[in-house]
Scaffold this active site. Structure first.
Site, PDB file in Angstrom:
ATOM      1  N   LYS A   1       0.818  -1.222   0.000  1.00 19.35           N
ATOM      2  CA  LYS A   1       0.000   0.000   0.000  1.00 19.35           C
ATOM      3  C   LYS A   1       0.850   1.270   0.000  1.00 19.35           C
ATOM      4  CE  LYS A   1      -2.612  -0.671   3.644  1.00 19.35           C
ATOM      5  NZ  LYS A   1      -2.343  -2.014   4.200  1.00 19.35           N
TER       6      LYS A   1
ATOM      7  N   ARG B   1     -11.365   1.201   8.787  1.00 23.71           N
ATOM      8  CA  ARG B   1     -11.037  -0.141   9.231  1.00 23.71           C
ATOM      9  C   ARG B   1     -12.257  -0.912   9.708  1.00 23.71           C
ATOM     10  NH1 ARG B   1      -5.484  -1.355  10.306  1.00 23.71           N
ATOM     11  NH2 ARG B   1      -4.368   0.604  10.207  1.00 23.71           N
TER      12      ARG B   1
ATOM     13  N   ARG C   1      11.323  -7.126   4.446  1.00 20.24           N
ATOM     14  CA  ARG C   1      11.342  -5.712   4.795  1.00 20.24           C
ATOM     15  C   ARG C   1      11.965  -5.513   6.178  1.00 20.24           C
ATOM     16  NH1 ARG C   1       5.723  -2.449   4.651  1.00 20.24           N
ATOM     17  NH2 ARG C   1       5.406  -3.217   6.759  1.00 20.24           N
TER      18      ARG C   1
ATOM     19  N   ARG D   1      11.687  -2.320  11.540  1.00 26.05           N
ATOM     20  CA  ARG D   1      10.411  -2.245  12.259  1.00 26.05           C
ATOM     21  C   ARG D   1      10.214  -3.519  13.062  1.00 26.05           C
ATOM     22  NH1 ARG D   1       5.415  -0.046   8.655  1.00 26.05           N
ATOM     23  NH2 ARG D   1       4.314  -1.388  10.140  1.00 26.05           N
TER      24      ARG D   1
ATOM     25  N   ARG E   1      -0.687  -9.962  12.927  1.00 24.42           N
ATOM     26  CA  ARG E   1      -1.177  -8.789  12.183  1.00 24.42           C
ATOM     27  C   ARG E   1      -2.049  -9.223  11.016  1.00 24.42           C
ATOM     28  NH1 ARG E   1       4.169  -6.069  10.611  1.00 24.42           N
ATOM     29  NH2 ARG E   1       2.898  -4.567   9.492  1.00 24.42           N
TER      30      ARG E   1
END
Ligand code: 5GP
Length: 370
Positions: free
Chosen positions: A193, A268, A307, A313, A325
């Site tokens: 995204k 959401r 990533r 992260r 998640r």
């Protein structure tokens, strides 16, 4: 910008511009009627401010009275003319000047002239603050015009939108949006995204509204909303929809002239999606499309772990966290897709392959709905 009922209005004529228009009308009337005593009749409710300011500038020995005559509801002429009440005096042999706030089609004023002539007035002239020449469709002319304006709905200085706005001292115009491109960018974590949003923003000149960024910004700047959001987060609770929605509203309102928005991470939940529809409708716009990036689970996990190697992260490193998640997305967020499917606004995009290829698929989808 101001809001009256469900509509937004932008400033159009300042106090000074209105004053100049009033002055111009008064000056002409004072000259044309010098040495005579015309009777002024203000048409209520709209003309009360104009009549008041105009009369202060009239130097003739004149009577003024008011008549009530309403033909208007909402933002378009209904064409329904009611009775004129309040003209009880004898007008025979009198020169009459009708004071109107605005002449649109001319229907109202046509009727007024007919009624006053029938009461024996020697002459009837019209003084209007505003005149819309594009829609005026009568074959007589308006004698005194403060200002010619385009065919757009205006409020303020006596003029109302469903009875609100009459007390504004400036005149405002209905805010008409050019059609915006509003995209909900949707997809699980790792679907791409962020990468794709950056490209869409650039190509279409959109404003990126990522709830994560908006939260961080509000909390960082210790805004009232930010502090409220933090108070929930500190207790480990979800930020209530209404707080998130209020933050979004304030972001949307910062950019009234945007070509459109990309909503990323919002809505959401169904209540958020419903609220977004209302927020946009109030601003005369709507969601154009939800673009969903489809990537299957194994590929998502691979991407997030990849990533994590460079992004650092924390939530991209631990496979259990990643799985969690994805599960949360599937259970809580994915159902919002159905909300847009019901409105025929959902387009699924294959999110696997070269980044450029995915971008091209998104562009093609957008071109079809623009
Ligand atoms: P007409 O009969 O000339 O079409 O319309 C005249 C009446 O319609 C005005 O007296 C006023 O009440 C209403 N009207 C026309 N245009 C507007 C507008 O732009 N704003 C507002 N508030 N009222 C209008």
């Amino acid at each position: 910008m101001i809001k009256l009922h469900d509509k937004l209005f932008v400033p159009y004529l300042s106090v000074e511009e209105i004053d100049n228009a009033v002055r111009g009308v008064a000056h002409q009337i004072n000259m044309d009627y010098e040495g005579t005593s015309p009777v002024f009749i203000g048409i209520l409710n709209g003309s009360f401010m104009f009549a008041s300011d105009l009369m202060k500038k009239i130097t003739l020995k004149s009577e003024i009275s008011f008549a009530k005559f309403s033909s208007y509801q909402g933002t378009s002429s209904t064409g329904v003319i009611a009775e004129l009440i309040g003209v009880n005096q004898d007008l025979s042999g009198k020169d009459v000047i009708v004071i109107e706030d605005i002449v649109d089609t001319g229907q109202t004023i046509d009727k007024v002239i007919g009624i006053l002539n029938a009461k024996g007035a020697k002459s009837v002239r019209i003084a209007t603050l505003l005149f819309k020449p594009e829609v005026f469709n009568k074959n007589f002319s308006i004698d005194y015009i403060g200002k010619h304006i385009p065919n757009k709905f205006v409020v303020g200085y006596g003029l109302d939108y469903d009875e609100l706005g009459r007390n504004l001292k400036e005149i405002y115009q209905l805010h008409e949006k050019k059609s915006m491109l509003n995209i909900v960018l949707f997809g699980p974590p790792g679907a791409g995204k962020g990468t794709q949003a950056a490209r869409l923003l650039e190509k279409y000149g959109l404003v990126h509204l990522s709830t994560g960024d908006v939260f961080r910004h509000n909390i960082g700047n210790q805004t009232e909303l930010g502090m409220l959001a933090k108070s929930y987060m500190d207790k480990g609770q979800l930020v209530p929809d209404q707080v998130t929605i209020n933050m979004l509203i304030s972001e949307v309102d910062k950019r009234p002239d945007a070509n459109g928005f990309i909503f990323d991470g919002f809505p959401r939940t169904d209540p958020q999606a419903e609220a977004l529809d209302v927020i946009l409708a109030e601003r005369n716009t709507r969601i154009t499309v939800m673009l969903g990036l489809n990537v299957e689970e194994e590929e998502l996990k691979k991407r997030l772990l990849e990533r994590g190697k460079t992004s650092g992260r924390a939530d991209d490193i631990d496979p259990t966290v990643i799985q969690n998640r994805i599960n949360v997305y599937n259970q809580e967020t994915a159902p919002v897709q159905a909300f847009y499917e019901k409105q025929n606004k959902y387009i699924g995009i294959d999110g696997v392959g070269e980044i450029d290829d995915v971008t091209t698929r998104l562009y093609n989808a957008i071109e079809n709905v623009k």
